[in-house]
Design an enzyme around this catalytic site. Structure first.
Site, PDB file in Angstrom:
ATOM      1  N   GLU A 131      28.173  32.919  67.710  1.00  0.00           N
ATOM      2  CA  GLU A 131      29.335  33.703  68.141  1.00  0.00           C
ATOM      3  C   GLU A 131      30.215  32.885  69.081  1.00  0.00           C
ATOM      4  O   GLU A 131      30.439  33.255  70.237  1.00  0.00           O
ATOM      5  CB  GLU A 131      28.868  34.989  68.823  1.00  0.00           C
ATOM      6  N   HIS A 163      23.093  30.030  71.469  1.00  0.00           N
ATOM      7  CA  HIS A 163      24.195  29.530  72.287  1.00  0.00           C
ATOM      8  C   HIS A 163      23.817  28.124  72.740  1.00  0.00           C
ATOM      9  O   HIS A 163      22.635  27.801  72.859  1.00  0.00           O
ATOM     10  CB  HIS A 163      24.422  30.405  73.522  1.00  0.00           C
TER      11      HIS A 163
END
Length: 334
Positions: A269, A231
């Site tokens: 994601e 992330h």
């Protein structure tokens, strides 16, 4: 051309004279004057990195140096034997961990364990400090990733998480105390690694790395034992745009592939409705392989393979775009 390098044994700087011949597709680096093999090899690798950092045309790099320097290049895994000499292949060079990882270690022995019902290799953890460095020629700056162990690191993270632009995506607004607990929890978990990205040692972004098998995404696809995920939050608003993206994004992928040579795939994601981020990922070599639902978001599951990264030289800006110039084979005929 002369490279100035430091001899670690004597702690003295040494000048290494190199010559450059050949063609753009097959340059040849010559060691002009004798130098200690370790110093000579480092100078040759630095020159080879410069030749391949922005150019996908290079097929092979010949090396004209003494046998001890050639042996050093072979031992590092950056070159292959060719006849009575050696040549550097870009795909070998850019997987030579010692070139970019200050603490390059052998692969951790594989020992399978179970966490929350999920089988995965035991993770080694990461030593504190800088884990990756790379000179970015188109910025004229040095990029690095380091652990969050310096005074003020968590306070900076907290400020970024409370920035409305970052909070819209991360949804991690909170107090400094809450963010201290958040980072401490990650640092105590061998399956995760919080890092700061820096340019010339000045932090610009937060990077949260994880092993996919043990993560929330692990049960949602067929995660390999060494798949990694990440992330990102770019906290410094000045570090935006394609030149910066083409520096930190492939460098982060490069670090993940170097850190564990058994890692064959990196996943991400991003929010499924974050069109700009997904475009950036596709333009950097990632492919969307699924749409997945979490309690807090619908996400696009994106994936990048080691083979694709190395074969298409995705550390080079623009190498992943559809109309990029054709690349030579990763392993040319001897």
């Amino acid at each position: 051309m002369t490279d100035i390098l430091r001899d670690e044994a004597s702690n003295e700087s040494r000048a290494v004279r190199l010559g450059l011949d050949g063609s753009p597709e097959a340059p040849v680096i010559r060691l002009v004057h004798p130098a200690p093999p370790q110093i000579a090899a480092e100078a040759i690798l630095a020159r080879a990195e410069a030749l391949t950092a922005e150019d996908t045309r290079v097929l092979r790099i010949g090396v004209e140096a003494g046998p001890h320097t050639a042996a050093r290049l072979l031992a590092l895994g950056a070159a292959r034997q060719i006849g009575t000499g050696v040549e550097i292949l870009p795909g070998l060079l850019w997987q030579c961990a010692a070139r970019w990882l200050p603490d390059s270690r052998p692969p951790f022995p594989e020992l399978v364990t179970v966490t929350d019902g999920r089988r995965h290799p035991l993770r080694p953890g990461t030593l504190a400090g800088t884990v990756y460095t790379r000179d970015i020629p188109w910025l004229g700056r040095r990029l690095s990733f380091r652990t969050m162990t310096e005074t003020g690191d968590v306070a900076l993270f907290s400020a970024w998480m409370n920035d409305p632009r970052v909070a819209e995506v991360w949804q991690e607004r909170g107090t400094l105390t809450e963010h201290q607990a958040y980072i401490a929890r990650l640092q105590a978990d061998p399956a995760s690694l919080p890092l700061l990205g820096c340019l010339d040692d000045a932090p610009f972004g937060y990077f949260e790395l994880y092993w996919a098998r043990e993560s929330r995404v692990g049960p949602l696809y067929e995660a390999g034992p060494y798949d990694r995920g990440w992330h990102v939050a770019i906290g410094d608003a000045a570090i935006r745009g394609r030149p910066y993206l083409s520096a930190w994004l492939p460098s982060l992928m490069h670090y993940l592939f170097l850190d564990e040579p058994r890692t064959q795939r990196i996943v991400g994601e991003p929010r499924a409705d974050h069109a700009q981020q997904i475009r950036n990922l596709h333009g950097s070599g990632f492919a969307t392989i699924a749409t997945i639902d979490f309690p807090h978001k619908r996400a696009a599951l994106v994936s990048l393979s080691r083979e694709h990264f190395v074969r298409d030289r995705l550390w080079v800006p623009g190498a992943a775009v559809a109309d990029a110039a054709p690349r030579p084979p990763a392993v040319p005929a001897a």
